[in-house]
Design a protein around this motif. Structure first.
Motif, mmCIF file in Angstrom:
data_model
loop_
_atom_site.group_PDB
_atom_site.id
_atom_site.type_symbol
_atom_site.label_atom_id
_atom_site.label_comp_id
_atom_site.label_asym_id
_atom_site.label_seq_id
_atom_site.Cartn_x
_atom_site.Cartn_y
_atom_site.Cartn_z
ATOM 1 N N LYS A 112 1.081 48.734 42.475
ATOM 2 C CA LYS A 112 0.170 47.394 42.689
ATOM 3 C C LYS A 112 0.834 46.295 42.539
ATOM 4 O O LYS A 112 1.185 45.550 43.360
ATOM 5 N N PHE A 113 1.703 46.479 41.668
ATOM 6 C CA PHE A 113 2.860 45.661 40.835
ATOM 7 C C PHE A 113 2.940 45.189 41.547
ATOM 8 O O PHE A 113 3.312 43.713 42.112
ATOM 9 N N MET A 134 15.541 47.674 38.996
ATOM 10 C CA MET A 134 14.883 48.878 38.412
ATOM 11 C C MET A 134 13.943 47.972 37.579
ATOM 12 O O MET A 134 14.416 47.095 37.215
ATOM 13 N N GLU A 135 12.408 48.044 37.370
ATOM 14 C CA GLU A 135 11.659 47.507 35.971
ATOM 15 C C GLU A 135 12.344 47.615 34.801
ATOM 16 O O GLU A 135 11.457 48.561 34.238
ATOM 17 N N ASN A 136 12.879 46.283 33.823
ATOM 18 C CA ASN A 136 12.799 46.810 32.861
ATOM 19 C C ASN A 136 11.522 46.272 31.172
ATOM 20 O O ASN A 136 11.850 44.588 32.010
ATOM 21 N N VAL A 155 -0.958 55.213 36.187
ATOM 22 C CA VAL A 155 0.316 54.017 35.662
ATOM 23 C C VAL A 155 1.613 53.985 36.797
ATOM 24 O O VAL A 155 2.089 53.187 37.366
ATOM 25 N N GLU A 156 1.816 54.962 38.063
ATOM 26 C CA GLU A 156 2.664 55.280 38.220
ATOM 27 C C GLU A 156 1.952 54.194 39.893
ATOM 28 O O GLU A 156 2.287 52.920 40.507
ATOM 29 N N THR A 157 0.562 53.857 39.872
ATOM 30 C CA THR A 157 -0.369 53.485 40.568
ATOM 31 C C THR A 157 -0.169 52.135 40.877
ATOM 32 O O THR A 157 -0.468 51.283 41.325
ATOM 33 N N LYS A 165 3.713 41.273 43.851
ATOM 34 C CA LYS A 165 4.905 40.609 43.278
ATOM 35 C C LYS A 165 5.660 40.273 44.768
ATOM 36 O O LYS A 165 5.944 38.660 45.309
ATOM 37 N N VAL A 166 5.299 41.083 46.065
ATOM 38 C CA VAL A 166 6.145 40.453 47.341
ATOM 39 C C VAL A 166 5.029 39.854 48.223
ATOM 40 O O VAL A 166 5.727 38.767 48.723
ATOM 41 N N LYS A 167 4.014 40.034 47.768
ATOM 42 C CA LYS A 167 3.291 39.023 48.002
ATOM 43 C C LYS A 167 2.560 37.420 48.220
ATOM 44 O O LYS A 167 3.084 36.628 48.540
#
Length: 64
Positions: free
Chosen positions: A53-54, A1-3, A47-49, A58-60
């Motif tokens: 993308k964020f 979860m992103e806080n 915001v979901e898009t 992070k994975v890349k």
């Protein structure tokens, strides 16, 4: 979860939010002045898009 946190639009006190809860319609209250912060329905998809993308970035970055 992103806080994360945002500043209250009324008193500028930081408000801790959980991004995916925000996207699901949860509203957050300022601990100082009790102002409520949430997303208007027209902002959900933007915001979901951005969050998708964020997460991809992070994975890349983790692979580099």
């Amino acid at each position: 979860m992103e806080n994360t946190q945002i500043n209250c639009p009324v008193c500028q006190t930081p408000i801790r939010i959980e991004v995916y809860s925000l996207l699901s319609g949860v509203k957050f209250s300022c601990p100082n002045c009790s102002a409520t912060v949430g997303l208007c329905q027209s902002s959900y998809s933007k915001v979901e898009t951005a969050m998708t993308k964020f997460e991809e970035l992070k994975v890349k970055a983790g692979r580099a």
